[in-house]
Design a protein around this motif. Structure first.
Motif, short mmCIF file in Angstrom:
data_model
loop_
_atom_site.label_atom_id
_atom_site.label_comp_id
_atom_site.label_asym_id
_atom_site.label_seq_id
_atom_site.Cartn_x
_atom_site.Cartn_y
_atom_site.Cartn_z
N LEU A 134 0.82 -1.22 0.00
CA LEU A 134 0.00 0.00 0.00
C LEU A 134 0.85 1.26 0.00
O LEU A 134 0.56 2.23 -0.71
CB LEU A 134 -0.92 0.02 1.23
CG LEU A 134 -2.18 -0.84 1.17
CD1 LEU A 134 -2.89 -0.85 2.51
CD2 LEU A 134 -3.13 -0.31 0.08
N GLU A 135 1.89 1.25 0.80
CA GLU A 135 2.70 2.46 0.98
C GLU A 135 3.70 2.69 -0.16
O GLU A 135 3.89 3.82 -0.59
CB GLU A 135 3.46 2.39 2.32
CG GLU A 135 2.53 2.54 3.52
CD GLU A 135 3.28 2.38 4.84
OE1 GLU A 135 4.47 2.02 4.83
OE2 GLU A 135 2.63 2.62 5.89
N ASN A 136 4.33 1.62 -0.64
CA ASN A 136 5.43 1.79 -1.60
C ASN A 136 5.18 1.19 -2.98
O ASN A 136 5.99 1.37 -3.89
CB ASN A 136 6.73 1.18 -1.03
CG ASN A 136 7.09 1.79 0.31
OD1 ASN A 136 6.96 2.98 0.49
ND2 ASN A 136 7.52 0.95 1.25
N GLY A 137 4.07 0.44 -3.12
CA GLY A 137 3.75 -0.13 -4.42
C GLY A 137 4.39 -1.49 -4.67
O GLY A 137 5.26 -1.94 -3.93
N LEU A 138 3.93 -2.14 -5.74
CA LEU A 138 4.33 -3.51 -6.05
C LEU A 138 5.80 -3.62 -6.44
O LEU A 138 6.46 -4.61 -6.13
CB LEU A 138 3.43 -4.06 -7.17
CG LEU A 138 3.69 -5.50 -7.64
CD1 LEU A 138 3.53 -6.50 -6.49
CD2 LEU A 138 2.74 -5.86 -8.78
N GLU A 139 6.32 -2.61 -7.11
CA GLU A 139 7.70 -2.70 -7.63
C GLU A 139 8.71 -2.92 -6.50
O GLU A 139 9.66 -3.68 -6.66
CB GLU A 139 8.04 -1.42 -8.39
CG GLU A 139 9.29 -1.59 -9.24
CD GLU A 139 9.61 -0.36 -10.09
OE1 GLU A 139 10.73 -0.32 -10.63
OE2 GLU A 139 8.76 0.54 -10.19
N THR A 140 8.48 -2.27 -5.35
CA THR A 140 9.37 -2.46 -4.20
C THR A 140 9.42 -3.93 -3.77
O THR A 140 10.48 -4.48 -3.49
CB THR A 140 8.89 -1.60 -3.00
OG1 THR A 140 8.69 -0.27 -3.46
CG2 THR A 140 9.90 -1.57 -1.89
N LEU A 141 8.22 -4.56 -3.74
CA LEU A 141 8.15 -5.97 -3.34
C LEU A 141 8.79 -6.86 -4.41
O LEU A 141 9.46 -7.84 -4.09
CB LEU A 141 6.69 -6.38 -3.12
CG LEU A 141 5.94 -5.66 -1.98
CD1 LEU A 141 4.53 -6.17 -1.88
CD2 LEU A 141 6.66 -5.84 -0.65
N GLN A 142 8.59 -6.51 -5.66
CA GLN A 142 9.19 -7.29 -6.75
C GLN A 142 10.72 -7.28 -6.63
O GLN A 142 11.37 -8.31 -6.82
CB GLN A 142 8.77 -6.71 -8.11
CG GLN A 142 7.31 -6.95 -8.45
CD GLN A 142 6.87 -6.17 -9.70
OE1 GLN A 142 7.48 -5.17 -10.05
NE2 GLN A 142 5.82 -6.63 -10.34
N LEU A 143 11.28 -6.11 -6.33
CA LEU A 143 12.74 -5.99 -6.20
C LEU A 143 13.25 -6.80 -5.01
O LEU A 143 14.32 -7.41 -5.08
CB LEU A 143 13.14 -4.52 -6.06
CG LEU A 143 12.97 -3.69 -7.35
CD1 LEU A 143 13.19 -2.21 -7.06
CD2 LEU A 143 13.93 -4.17 -8.44
N ARG A 163 0.61 -13.19 -5.40
CA ARG A 163 1.65 -14.20 -5.62
C ARG A 163 3.02 -13.71 -5.12
O ARG A 163 3.80 -14.48 -4.58
CB ARG A 163 1.74 -14.56 -7.11
CG ARG A 163 0.50 -15.24 -7.67
CD ARG A 163 0.60 -16.76 -7.56
NE ARG A 163 -0.70 -17.37 -7.73
CZ ARG A 163 -1.25 -17.65 -8.90
NH1 ARG A 163 -0.63 -17.34 -10.00
NH2 ARG A 163 -2.43 -18.23 -8.95
N VAL A 164 3.30 -12.42 -5.37
CA VAL A 164 4.58 -11.86 -4.93
C VAL A 164 4.68 -11.88 -3.41
O VAL A 164 5.70 -12.30 -2.84
CB VAL A 164 4.77 -10.41 -5.46
CG1 VAL A 164 6.03 -9.77 -4.89
CG2 VAL A 164 4.84 -10.42 -6.99
N ILE A 165 3.58 -11.48 -2.75
CA ILE A 165 3.58 -11.47 -1.28
C ILE A 165 3.69 -12.89 -0.73
O ILE A 165 4.41 -13.14 0.24
CB ILE A 165 2.32 -10.74 -0.76
CG1 ILE A 165 2.49 -9.23 -0.97
CG2 ILE A 165 2.05 -11.06 0.72
CD1 ILE A 165 1.26 -8.40 -0.69
N ARG A 166 3.04 -13.84 -1.36
CA ARG A 166 3.12 -15.24 -0.92
C ARG A 166 4.56 -15.74 -0.98
O ARG A 166 5.06 -16.37 -0.04
CB ARG A 166 2.21 -16.12 -1.79
CG ARG A 166 2.26 -17.61 -1.48
CD ARG A 166 1.81 -17.90 -0.08
NE ARG A 166 1.80 -19.33 0.23
CZ ARG A 166 2.00 -19.82 1.43
NH1 ARG A 166 2.25 -19.00 2.46
NH2 ARG A 166 1.95 -21.12 1.67
N ALA A 167 5.23 -15.46 -2.10
CA ALA A 167 6.62 -15.91 -2.25
C ALA A 167 7.52 -15.22 -1.23
O ALA A 167 8.38 -15.87 -0.61
CB ALA A 167 7.11 -15.63 -3.67
#
Length: 304
Positions: A134-143, A163-167
């Motif tokens: 929510l705060e930083n967006g999906l790209e931060t999690l992808q990295l 899926r990204v959060i699960r991994a």
């Protein structure tokens, strides 16, 4: 059941390559039925945008798992695995061969190999990752995932936050890469699988995808999206072909831009599908223009 002579023919490949058409030809040749492993075609409200088989195609062979759920239902790959295996057990009583078709790699693998089992991790990790999204967006999690588990980064649906959060939660909670838990102890299957892959040069795949999007728009995909706009928060609708049109309907994008994004995201999806399916070394690949008798002949030779 004698597992020696029960075969599941699994047809895989990127979106818009011609899997549905081939599955019907094979089902008719073997006088059998088709099980769909396309995680978007389960939902009855999503017909045009998922390129589900047409009424004419559905009439040519008996299909299972097409439009059998509502977007309101909570449905996941674990539930699908149980239902699909139960359906196959029934079908194999009447048939020696059953056809499975679909581009959702995880759902295909769930049926053919069984699901991977992951360790329990602290729930607070997922809560923290959701907050970070929510705060930083999906790209931060992808990295983050790219750093912790490059194999998972290259193979999962990287544009899907769930899926990204699960991994990531498995990587963080276990201290081991998410991908290290894949392909461990699996359920044994009481049938043999023959996997047929359809492919083409990338330029051809991309051209077919672009044309398919144009056809979907002509067939009323925008009207379908409009009817689902108030349900856009549901997970089933967080998918290519709907989220782009929702942005247009919310007046955030122009229609032309939304359609171009649909094409781009579909092409990226196809690239990931191929990466996933190419990992299975047992798959027999055919050019998408190969005539069905040649494919049937190869399948029959595999059954000897």
């Amino acid at each position: 059941m004698n597992s020696q002579n029960k075969y599941l023919i699994s047809i895989v490949g990127p979106t818009a390559i011609g899997k549905t058409s081939l599955s019907i030809k094979l089902a008719n040749f073997f006088n059998t039925e088709i099980l769909s492993a396309d995680s978007r075609q389960f939902y009855k409200e999503m017909q045009i945008g998922t390129a589900a088989p047409t009424a004419e195609e559905l009439a040519q062979a008996k299909h299972h798992f097409i439009h059998n759920k509502s977007i309101e239902d909570i449905y996941n790959v674990g539930t699908f695995e149980k239902e699909a295996i139960a359906t196959l057990d029934t079908l194999f009583k009447a048939h020696d061969v059953v056809i499975m078709v679909g581009g959702s790699g995880l759902y295909v693998d769930a049926v053919t190999k069984g699901l991977d089992y992951f360790p329990e991790v602290d729930k607070s990790i997922r809560e923290r990752l959701n907050l970070e999204l929510l705060e930083n967006g999906l790209e931060t999690l992808q990295l983050q995932l790219k750093t912790l588990d490059i194999d998972a980064y290259n193979t999962i649906a990287i544009d899907n936050p769930k899926r990204v959060i699960r991994a990531l939660e498995i990587c963080i909670g276990s201290g081991k890469p998410y991908s290290s838990f894949l392909n461990k102890d699996k359920n044994n299957r009481n049938f043999k699988t023959i996997t047929i892959g359809l492919t083409a040069e990338r330029a051809i795949i991309y051209n077919r995808i672009n044309k398919r999007v144009d056809i979907m728009i002509a067939d009323g995909q925008l009207e379908e999206a409009k009817s689902l706009l108030d349900k856009q928060h549901l997970n089933a609708l967080n998918t290519v072909g709907y989220k782009e049109l929702f942005n247009y309907l919310k007046e955030e994008w122009t229609l032309d831009f939304a359609i171009e994004e649909m094409k781009k995201n579909s092409r990226r999806f196809a690239k990931r599908q191929l990466t996933w399916f190419k990992r299975n070394e047992d798959t027999v690949w055919f050019d998408y223009e190969t005539e069905s008798p040649e494919i049937i002949s190869k399948v029959q030779s595999k059954m000897q």
